[in-house]
Structure formats: C-alpha cells, structure tokens
Design a protein around this motif. Sequence first.
Motif, short mmCIF file in Angstrom:
data_model
loop_
_atom_site.label_atom_id
_atom_site.label_comp_id
_atom_site.label_asym_id
_atom_site.label_seq_id
_atom_site.Cartn_x
_atom_site.Cartn_y
_atom_site.Cartn_z
N ILE A 56 23.21 49.30 1.20
CA ILE A 56 23.66 47.84 1.15
C ILE A 56 23.25 47.39 2.49
O ILE A 56 24.11 47.79 3.36
N ARG A 57 22.52 46.06 2.72
CA ARG A 57 22.24 45.65 3.98
C ARG A 57 22.90 44.19 3.94
O ARG A 57 22.53 43.43 2.76
N TYR A 68 24.18 37.37 3.42
CA TYR A 68 22.93 37.62 2.56
C TYR A 68 23.17 38.97 2.02
O TYR A 68 23.37 39.89 3.01
N PHE A 69 23.01 39.17 0.71
CA PHE A 69 23.11 40.72 0.19
C PHE A 69 21.72 41.19 -0.16
O PHE A 69 20.85 40.40 -0.67
N HIS A 93 30.97 51.93 -0.07
CA HIS A 93 31.81 51.25 0.80
C HIS A 93 31.65 49.60 0.64
O HIS A 93 32.45 48.87 1.58
N VAL A 94 31.03 49.07 -0.15
CA VAL A 94 30.72 47.72 -0.33
C VAL A 94 31.20 47.16 -1.72
O VAL A 94 30.30 47.95 -2.69
N ARG A 95 32.03 46.25 -2.05
CA ARG A 95 32.15 45.70 -3.28
C ARG A 95 31.76 44.07 -3.18
O ARG A 95 32.74 43.33 -2.39
N VAL A 96 31.08 43.61 -3.99
CA VAL A 96 31.09 42.07 -4.13
C VAL A 96 32.16 41.56 -4.70
O VAL A 96 32.55 41.84 -5.83
N ARG A 154 22.25 39.48 -6.76
CA ARG A 154 20.69 39.84 -6.63
C ARG A 154 20.35 39.78 -4.94
O ARG A 154 21.16 38.96 -4.43
N ASP A 155 19.47 40.23 -4.90
CA ASP A 155 18.97 40.35 -3.60
C ASP A 155 18.69 38.84 -3.16
O ASP A 155 18.28 38.18 -3.63
N GLY A 156 18.94 38.68 -1.85
CA GLY A 156 18.99 36.97 -1.32
C GLY A 156 20.05 36.20 -1.63
O GLY A 156 20.14 35.03 -0.79
N GLU A 157 21.11 36.53 -2.34
CA GLU A 157 22.11 35.80 -2.63
C GLU A 157 23.27 35.70 -1.38
O GLU A 157 23.39 36.94 -0.76
N ILE A 158 24.05 34.72 -1.19
CA ILE A 158 24.95 34.96 -0.26
C ILE A 158 26.20 35.16 -0.92
O ILE A 158 26.52 34.39 -1.74
N VAL A 159 27.06 36.17 -0.57
CA VAL A 159 28.21 36.70 -1.06
C VAL A 159 29.32 37.02 -0.31
O VAL A 159 29.14 37.06 0.99
#
Length: 228
Positions: free
Chosen positions: A195-196, A187-188, A213-216, A169-174
């Motif tokens: 995706i920022r 921060y995601f 280009h981004v995978r959690v 979710r937005d605001g989580e550190i991933v």
Amino acid sequence: MLTRKQHELVCFINDRLDETGISPSFEEMKEALDLKSKSGVHRLISALEERNFIRRLPNRARALEVLRMPERPEKAARAKPSTTAAAPPPANVRAVPQPANDVIEIPLHGRIAAGVPIEAFEGSAMLAVPAALLGNGEHYALEVSGDSMVEAGILDGDYALIRRTETARDGEIVVALIDDSEATLKYFRREGAMIRLDPANRAYDPQRYPPAHVRVQGKLSGILRRYD
C-alpha cells in the motif's frame, strides 16, 4: 399523553427552533431539563418520536423537526374566544423566512498529520459543519497538521471532514491508520503487494506499507477552513 419531561423537552426544542432555526444540542437539552446524563435525553427523544411529536432529519447528527405540539396549559388558560377577525398584515410587510436547519455537529477527533504520521483520535469534541459540505453516511472531523497535502488544497489548520469507510479506491484521499496507532491523511494507492500513501507535496516522499499494517478509517468528504 406525554410525561412532564417529554412535554418540557418538545416545548424546549420548538422554542429553540423558533428562535434560531437550529435544533438544540443534546448537552443543551440535558441542562435545560436538569437531567443527569445524555442517555435520558435519548430516551425522551425516542419516546417523542414514537408518539409522532418530533422526527429526526435523515443524515444529520443534530437536526430535529417538531411535527405537532402538545397543548400548553398556561397558554390555554390565557386564550379567550374572539369574534373579531384578525387584521391582515400591511401589504408592504414581507414575512421573514425561517432560518434553515442546515448545521450539523460531527465529532472532532483531534489532529491528524498531513506530513508524517502522528497519533490520531486524541479525545473527542464536536464541530458544527454546514450540511451542504457532507453527503450520505457517518462523518467525523480531524484538524490537519502539516503541509504535505498543500497541492491538494489541504492546509495546516484546516478541518478535514471524513466519511467513515473501511475501503478505498486508488487515488482517493483517505485517513490511513498505520499499525493501529498512528494515522495520516494521504492519497491511497496499491503498488504491487504494498500500500502506497502519496503526499500532495513534492518535498515529501511516498510511504509504503504491507497491507496488514494499514487500515482505512475513512475518506475525505470536504474541507472546512477558518479565517482569523
């Protein structure tokens, strides 16, 4: 009826728990039983579980509990019946509590950048972590490299404890894997069609990527820090 190796293993686990309060690692069990691989240890553990001699504690990578012990022939041979009741311990002697089995080993997958992305998952070792730092789910650890997350209290040389997940979710550190080759701890956030990945250091700029280009790879569960 246990096989000789099953008997040896449950006795080894029980003795180690009595001595240290911590289950032996699979490597220690392999060496103690002179086995060629850890797969043999896994088979023995599964057989002992099926026979209700041991159980694995939930959500712990290295925690076993001995439910019952087979009879040890050498102890049975030495045992003699006694008609004299054992004397109670002195009133001023307190029982020593058993150490809590609260240390978990999780995979340590190399270094991860808290600044610019670097290659992730460089080999694999194990890191002992207090169970209280972890919640539910599967975890791994990464050593932090860089200073871009210092304002979130994440310093160079810290161990980031990561719960495996592919969503955030937005605001989580991933842990974000970029182009399937490099990873970074940030921060995601979603920003329109992009995706920022935000740092926690005003000296660094956010990083923006197309979603493809981004995978959690996981999200931060805790931080372990060494003090030398």
